[in-house]
Design an enzyme around this catalytic site. Structure first.
Site, PDB file in Angstrom:
ATOM      1  N   LYS A   1       0.890  -1.314   0.195  1.00 51.24           N
ATOM      2  CA  LYS A   1       0.151   0.103  -0.080  1.00 51.24           C
ATOM      3  C   LYS A   1       0.820   1.120   0.033  1.00 51.24           C
ATOM      4  CE  LYS A   1      -3.998  -1.919   1.900  1.00 51.24           C
ATOM      5  NZ  LYS A   1      -5.334  -1.640   2.027  1.00 51.24           N
TER       6      LYS A   1
ATOM      7  N   GLU B   1      -3.848   7.565   7.102  1.00 46.33           N
ATOM      8  CA  GLU B   1      -4.684   8.254   6.171  1.00 46.33           C
ATOM      9  C   GLU B   1      -5.664   9.299   6.801  1.00 46.33           C
ATOM     10  OE1 GLU B   1      -6.666   5.716   3.366  1.00 46.33           O
ATOM     11  OE2 GLU B   1      -4.756   5.189   2.344  1.00 46.33           O
TER      12      GLU B   1
ATOM     13  N   HIS C   1     -16.141  -2.339   5.704  1.00 47.33           N
ATOM     14  CA  HIS C   1     -14.967  -2.109   4.725  1.00 47.33           C
ATOM     15  C   HIS C   1     -14.772  -3.261   3.711  1.00 47.33           C
ATOM     16  CE1 HIS C   1     -14.329   1.790   6.968  1.00 47.33           C
ATOM     17  NE2 HIS C   1     -13.798   0.929   8.059  1.00 47.33           N
TER      18      HIS C   1
ATOM     19  N   ARG D   1      -4.162  -8.702  -8.991  1.00 45.15           N
ATOM     20  CA  ARG D   1      -4.803 -10.125  -9.382  1.00 45.15           C
ATOM     21  C   ARG D   1      -6.227  -9.830  -9.847  1.00 45.15           C
ATOM     22  NH1 ARG D   1      -8.498  -9.425  -5.473  1.00 45.15           N
ATOM     23  NH2 ARG D   1      -7.971  -8.435  -3.514  1.00 45.15           N
TER      24      ARG D   1
END
Ligand code: ADP
Length: 511
Positions: free
Chosen positions: A116, A199, A234, A291
């Site tokens: 990430k 974040e 999420h 993927r």
């Protein structure tokens, strides 16, 4: 072209891949753990090879066993599916050492884009906007200082993250230390990597992602977007294409950003660039999934392309036969993820034997499943039974078909979340496309019976959760017997919805 492909996965995605192999005239080899001996992917494959006991770390996560199985069965390529080892660069490396073609991106591209923080750094370099936050793993005091300067709420996220694990929402200084500790230990348990980054938490964004394909000859194409804003904690549960809010201009801008990122990372094969989109339609890069994704069928339905066959062709060195400008979505597609879980009991997994099952069919309906009647859903893996996909000329027709198909779907012996989708598909906001990533959690909080609980509830001991679930179940039961003013929700006469729901629930429960 390849002669024989080893499918290093199980369940619906293994079935999906072997179907593509069969259509291409390529033999398929399934692998299975002890508990999967009778699974559908084993029954449908040309050949099947045992790889060990039920726990995935002793079977589906064992690179040595997969490579050995590929050698013994004479495979010249390996498809990883999604989950398990699909995003682990050690697998493409092991394949290349063993002279087997990996159907997916090169290990280097996985490293450049899959982590990430690495993905965020690359995005900044090629001027793709990212959610404000850190680009490197960060320690507690540094993260706290940044949270204070950015302002709450903030989100702590695991560098190695996936499936929402190692993620904590923090609203204030007071919560910071314990949230940091919890996120780090959850990340350590899930990924063996406790590093976190930070974040800014965007309020009520949409999750919109771009599917790309890249061949080994430098052509990168965007297949357009998927909207995945219907999430429970999420985690995506409904996906659709196109997004109700994406205009051709926005599609072009997001596609260009995704293609730039793919090129910068040396990407080859199918991949997805995920973005959060705010209410003013500004988009921010979130992460790359290196993927095939669970929700790939919605893109297949609106583009008419077979992503798995294209993945195989790209891995075999073929050129993509089209430019992305040539691709515009046709009609609308929507997918629901059917899980063996109990919405009345805090969505606990509900493994067990499938005693009977009726699958929907008819115009515009596709069912990608990994189960059959008489098969026992094991306790050891993700309880995804399959995906029900509908498509139509418009979003309205697609929803009508999906609703109709969910009405036909029946399964006994285990509990499923199908009732939740019947409910969502009646919600006026959903029908108007006014959705965001917290929309479903907010809806569930209003519905005591199907409550997913709050994030905090997640962490309380299971006794309390069970108690709440029992109360919720009782409320749900009594609601089912009450007439509901639901006609207003869809603008149709619909006095029987709750009765139908009740009957269905009873049917689902009959052993
Ligand atoms: P994972 O890889 O664990 O699934 P992602 O980074 O893909 O985590 O995020 C999953 C979901 O979490 C997103 O679709 C969104 O709903 C929510 N999310 C992630 N980052 C943010 C953020 N900065 N602000 C608001 N929501 C977020």
């Amino acid at each position: 072209m390849f002669k024989k492909i080893l499918i290093a996965n199980r369940g619906e995605i293994a079935v999906r891949i072997l179907r593509a192999c069969r259509e291409l005239g390529i033999e398929s080899v399934a692998v299975f753990s002890e508990v999967d001996r009778k699974s559908l992917h084993v029954r449908l494959a040309d050949q099947a090879y045992p790889i060990g006991p039920a726990p995935s770390r002793e079977s589906y996560l064992r690179i040595d066993k997969l490579i050995d199985a590929a050698h013994r069965t004479g495979c010249d390529a390996l498809h990883p599916g999604y989950g398990f080892l699909a995003e682990n660069p050690a697998l493409p490396r092991a394949c290349s050492e063993a002279g087997i073609t990996f159907i997916g991106p090169p290990a280097e591209a996985m490293e450049a884009l899959g982590s990430k923080t690495a993905g965020r750094r690359l995005a900044r370099r090629v001027e793709v906007p990212t959610v404000p936050g850190t680009n490197d793993p960060t320690g507690k005091s540094q993260a706290l200082a940044l949270a204070q300067s950015m302002g709450y709420p903030v989100l702590l996220k695991a560098v190695a993250g996936g499936g929402g694990k190692g993620m904590r929402l923090v609203d204030s200084d007071a919560e910071f230390a314990s949230a940091f500790r919890d996120a780090a230990s959850e990340a350590m348990n899930a990924f063996g990597d406790e590093r976190l980054y930070l974040e800014k938490y965007l309020e009520r964004p949409r999750h919109i992602e771009i599917q790309i394909l890249a061949d080994a000859h430098g052509r990168v194409v965007s297949l357009g977007e998927r909207e995945c804003s219907i999430q429970r904690r999420h985690q995506k549960v409904i996906e659709e294409a196109p997004s109700p809010v994406v205009t051709p201009e926005l599609r072009k801008k997001m596609s260009e950003a995704a293609v730039r990122l793919a090129r910068a990372g040396g990407y080859v094969n199918a991949g997805t660039m995920e973005f959060l989109v705010d209410q003013s339609l500004n988009f921010y890069f979130l992460e790359v999934n290196t993927r095939l994704q669970v929700e790939h069928p919605v893109t297949e339905q609106v583009t008419g392309l077979d992503l798995v066959k294209l993945q195989i062709a790209i891995a075999a060195g073929h050129r993509l036969p089209f430019a992305w400008e040539a691709i515009t979505p046709r009609g609308h597609a929507m997918e629901v993820r059917l899980y063996a879980e109990d919405p009345e009991n805090n969505f606990f997994p509900s493994p067990g034997k499938i005693l009977s099952r009726h699958t929907p069919a008819g115009p515009g309906i596709r069912m990608d499943e990994g189960v059959y009647e008489g098969w026992t859903v094991p306790n050891d893996y993700d309880p995804l039974l399959g995906k029900l996909i509908a498509w139509g000329n418009s979003r309205e027709e697609t929803i009508a078909r999906l609703r109709r198909a969910l009405g036909e779907y029946a399964i006994t012996g285990i509990r499923t979340n199908a009732g939740l989708f019947r409910r969502i598909l009646e919600e006026p906001e959903f029908l108007r496309g006014e959705i965001h990533t917290r929309w479903l959690d907010e809806l569930l909080r209003k519905l005591p019976a199907a409550s997913s609980g709050t994030d905090a509830e997640d962490e309380v001991n299971s006794n309390k959760a069970r108690e709440a679930a029992a109360i919720a179940a009782a409320v749900w039961q009594s609601r089912q017997n009450m007439p509901q003013p639901s006609a207003a929700s869809s603008g149709r006469e619909e006095p029987s919805r709750w009765t139908t729901e009740g009957r269905r629930e009873q049917l689902d429960r009959t052993p």
